[in-house]
Design a protein around this motif. Structure first.
Motif, short mmCIF file in Angstrom:
data_model
loop_
_atom_site.label_atom_id
_atom_site.label_comp_id
_atom_site.label_asym_id
_atom_site.label_seq_id
_atom_site.Cartn_x
_atom_site.Cartn_y
_atom_site.Cartn_z
N ARG A 236 0.84 -1.20 0.00
CA ARG A 236 0.00 0.00 0.00
C ARG A 236 0.87 1.26 0.00
O ARG A 236 0.61 2.21 -0.74
N ALA A 237 1.92 1.26 0.80
CA ALA A 237 2.82 2.41 0.86
C ALA A 237 3.52 2.64 -0.48
O ALA A 237 3.67 3.80 -0.92
N ILE A 238 3.92 1.58 -1.15
CA ILE A 238 4.57 1.69 -2.46
C ILE A 238 3.61 2.33 -3.46
O ILE A 238 3.98 3.25 -4.19
N VAL A 239 2.37 1.85 -3.50
CA VAL A 239 1.39 2.37 -4.45
C VAL A 239 1.01 3.81 -4.10
O VAL A 239 0.91 4.66 -4.99
N GLU A 240 0.79 4.10 -2.82
CA GLU A 240 0.47 5.47 -2.42
C GLU A 240 1.59 6.43 -2.83
O GLU A 240 1.33 7.51 -3.36
N ALA A 241 2.84 6.04 -2.59
CA ALA A 241 3.98 6.90 -2.95
C ALA A 241 4.06 7.08 -4.47
O ALA A 241 4.33 8.19 -4.95
N GLY B 209 2.47 14.52 -8.85
CA GLY B 209 3.43 15.61 -8.92
C GLY B 209 4.10 15.75 -10.28
O GLY B 209 4.95 16.61 -10.47
N GLY B 210 3.75 14.87 -11.23
CA GLY B 210 4.29 14.99 -12.58
C GLY B 210 5.39 14.01 -12.92
O GLY B 210 5.95 14.08 -14.01
N THR B 211 5.74 13.11 -12.01
CA THR B 211 6.81 12.15 -12.26
C THR B 211 6.24 10.89 -12.89
O THR B 211 5.24 10.34 -12.43
N TYR B 212 6.91 10.41 -13.94
CA TYR B 212 6.52 9.15 -14.57
C TYR B 212 6.95 8.01 -13.65
O TYR B 212 8.12 7.87 -13.32
N VAL B 213 5.99 7.21 -13.20
CA VAL B 213 6.28 6.20 -12.18
C VAL B 213 6.17 4.76 -12.66
O VAL B 213 6.57 3.84 -11.95
N PHE B 214 5.67 4.56 -13.87
CA PHE B 214 5.34 3.20 -14.26
C PHE B 214 6.55 2.31 -14.49
O PHE B 214 6.49 1.11 -14.25
N ALA B 215 7.65 2.87 -14.92
CA ALA B 215 8.85 2.06 -15.13
C ALA B 215 9.33 1.43 -13.83
O ALA B 215 9.81 0.30 -13.82
N GLU B 216 9.17 2.15 -12.72
CA GLU B 216 9.63 1.61 -11.44
C GLU B 216 8.55 0.85 -10.68
O GLU B 216 8.85 0.07 -9.80
N LEU B 217 7.29 1.05 -11.04
CA LEU B 217 6.19 0.39 -10.33
C LEU B 217 5.82 -0.96 -10.94
O LEU B 217 5.47 -1.90 -10.23
#
Length: 188
Positions: free
Chosen positions: A58-63, A70-78
């Protein structure tokens, strides 16, 4: 004088067998209690491990959603490289994608290339159950023609080792397709 009742006395190996059987039967409740205690302890440890994994996921997904907001592309790391991503519904983009690259190229990029601004998620709920995380959110952006894009999403993630290994997405595919069909892609 008191007369005691007489009992038939079993002799030899049969008597030893009966005594052993009686002693074993006396030990069974204790063995059952020990087994129950061990099982209960193991269940408690598994529950504690599951709760810890649940909190971590949950903490990983919330972060990730906060960074995305905030505008950061997160899918490569998620997303795991071999994530299986299914978009439910009907339409050209609906289906199952067998890895991160296919999902991004065939499902995400057709939409995002026609947006002048990134999709900004507004999370309404995040539910966690062990290694499963459910996110309900709205997404808004502006298309390349200046029109607003709004959609509602429910994503269900199955997590392993901090990465999404399986995802199911529910969204308004008509709204998605209207953006793809009615807006020119951004020039790269």
């Amino acid at each position: 004088m008191t007369i005691l009742p007489t009992y038939h006395r079993v002799a030899g190996p049969s008597r030893a067998a009966l005594i052993t059987l009686a002693l074993l039967s006396l030990g069974l409740p204790g063995a059952a209690i020990a087994t129950t205690t061990t099982t209960t302890t193991a269940t408690q440890v598994q529950a504690a491990d599951s709760a810890a994994i649940e909190r971590q996921n949950r903490a990983i997904v919330e972060a990730a959603f906060e960074k995305w907001r905030g505008g950061t592309y997160v899918f490569a790391e998620l997303l795991a490289p071999d994530v299986v991503w299914t978009i439910h519904g009907s339409g050209p983009v609906a289906g199952t994608y067998g890895n991160q690259k296919d999902f991004i190229e065939q499902a995400s990029r057709p939409l995002t290339s026609r947006l002048a601004t990134p999709v900004v998620p507004e999370v309404h709920d995040i539910f966690a159950d062990g290694d499963t995380i459910i996110i309900r959110f709205d997404g808004t952006a502006t298309t390349t023609s200046g029109a607003p894009y709004r959609n509602q999403f429910v994503w269900i993630f199955k997590m392993k080792d901090g990465l999404v290994v399986n995802a199911e997405a529910f969204l308004d595919l008509v709204a998605y397709q209207q953006v793809v069909d009615n807006n020119a892609p951004r020039s790269q």
